[in-house]
Design a protein around this motif. Structure first.
Motif, mmCIF file in Angstrom:
data_model
loop_
_atom_site.group_PDB
_atom_site.id
_atom_site.type_symbol
_atom_site.label_atom_id
_atom_site.label_comp_id
_atom_site.label_asym_id
_atom_site.label_seq_id
_atom_site.Cartn_x
_atom_site.Cartn_y
_atom_site.Cartn_z
ATOM 1 N N TYR A 183 0.603 -1.404 -0.631
ATOM 2 C CA TYR A 183 -0.079 -0.270 0.307
ATOM 3 C C TYR A 183 1.092 1.144 -0.032
ATOM 4 N N SER A 209 0.909 -5.998 3.542
ATOM 5 C CA SER A 209 -0.185 -6.901 4.540
ATOM 6 C C SER A 209 0.158 -8.051 3.918
ATOM 7 N N TRP A 222 -7.736 -11.188 5.305
ATOM 8 C CA TRP A 222 -8.228 -9.484 4.911
ATOM 9 C C TRP A 222 -8.279 -8.623 6.335
ATOM 10 N N ASP A 223 -8.214 -9.497 7.391
ATOM 11 C CA ASP A 223 -8.310 -8.179 8.410
ATOM 12 C C ASP A 223 -6.710 -8.159 9.324
ATOM 13 N N GLY A 224 -5.494 -8.512 8.183
ATOM 14 C CA GLY A 224 -4.920 -8.062 9.263
ATOM 15 C C GLY A 224 -3.798 -6.995 9.087
ATOM 16 N N GLU A 225 -3.408 -6.833 10.195
ATOM 17 C CA GLU A 225 -2.644 -4.801 10.434
ATOM 18 C C GLU A 225 -2.087 -5.247 8.952
ATOM 19 N N GLN A 226 -1.262 -3.613 8.835
ATOM 20 C CA GLN A 226 -0.384 -3.522 8.210
ATOM 21 C C GLN A 226 0.584 -3.222 8.727
ATOM 22 N N TYR A 227 1.770 -3.214 8.257
ATOM 23 C CA TYR A 227 2.750 -2.610 8.980
ATOM 24 C C TYR A 227 3.938 -1.616 7.827
ATOM 25 N N PHE A 228 3.940 -0.074 8.056
ATOM 26 C CA PHE A 228 4.559 0.705 7.708
ATOM 27 C C PHE A 228 5.975 0.765 7.654
ATOM 28 N N GLY A 229 6.629 1.206 6.428
ATOM 29 C CA GLY A 229 8.012 1.572 6.955
ATOM 30 C C GLY A 229 7.774 2.976 7.250
#
Lengths: 112, 115
Positions: free
Chosen positions: B33, B94, B100-107
């Motif tokens: 994303y 992710s 589908w409901d997993g959290e996103q990991y941000f850079g």
């Protein structure tokens, strides 16, 4: 459209006191709710999420959040605040896509 | 544990120039994303890719384009830069079994400054 609202721009709390950062949501269907924290010049870090199940969700760094369907709220809480908790906190909802829609953010300031 | 990598971390460009931001997701994550965070604002979703195909589109200007490559890294290409494009650009990933409901990991983000 799904959205979240964070009514407080800033929350001030003394170290050792409990803290609450408020979030309300508006979704169609079941909500997928998240809390993220952002430290200065850093990316967003995941704290916790609510998908289904218990209304009290426990997350990282001693944070927890209470999901309240009747009040459409998902407030972030911590029993005893630390100075190091001072940061920008974002509530987010996962919409029909896989993307996140964020609230406007709440700056938490913990005074020693 | 491996995290999301973004490069460069800082970028300064002039108006009307082009910029390319790169993102390397967490290994075995299948979705990338892109978000834009203006000064004092919340992150706004731009675009996402799942298994190298565009999956969703947010408020991405027509001057911007992105793609995900065979090794799952992604690039955001920005042309005809405007002053208003100055922002922090985050990539998140992710997948890897979270579903589908997993959290996103941000850079950590790329800070773009357009002068």
């Amino acid at each position: 459209a799904q959205s979240v609202a964070q009514p407080e721009d800033q929350v001030n709390v003394a170290e050792g006191n409990p803290l609450t950062v408020k979030c309300t949501y508006s979704v169609s269907g079941n909500p997928y709710l998240f809390w993220y924290v952002q430290y200065p010049n850093r990316g967003l870090q995941f704290l916790l999420k609510y998908i289904t199940g218990d209304n009290l969700v426990k997350g990282s760094y001693g944070f927890e959040a209470e999901f309240n369907k009747s009040q459409t709220s998902f407030h972030l809480k911590k029993p005893s605040a630390l100075v190091s908790d001072s940061a920008l906190y974002f509530c987010a909802v996962r919409d029909g896509r896989r993307a996140l829609t964020f609230g406007s953010g709440t700056r938490l300031q913990v005074q020693p | 544990a491996a995290g999301v990598i973004q490069s460069p971390r800082h970028l300064i460009k002039e108006k009307r120039e082009t910029a390319t931001l790169k993102c390397y997701p967490i290994p075995r994550h299948d979705t990338v994303y892109w978000y834009q965070q203006g000064p004092g604002q919340d992150p706004q979703f731009l675009i996402s890719f799942y298994e190298k195909m565009q999956s969703d589109k947010g408020s991405i200007p027509d001057r911007f384009s992105a793609q995900q490559f065979s090794d799952y890294h992604s690039e955001l290409n920005m042309s005809s830069l405007e002053l208003g494009d100055s922002a922090l650009y985050f990539c998140a990933s992710s997948g890897g079994g979270t579903g589908w409901d997993g959290e996103q990991y941000f850079g950590p983000g790329t800070r773009l400054t357009v002068t």
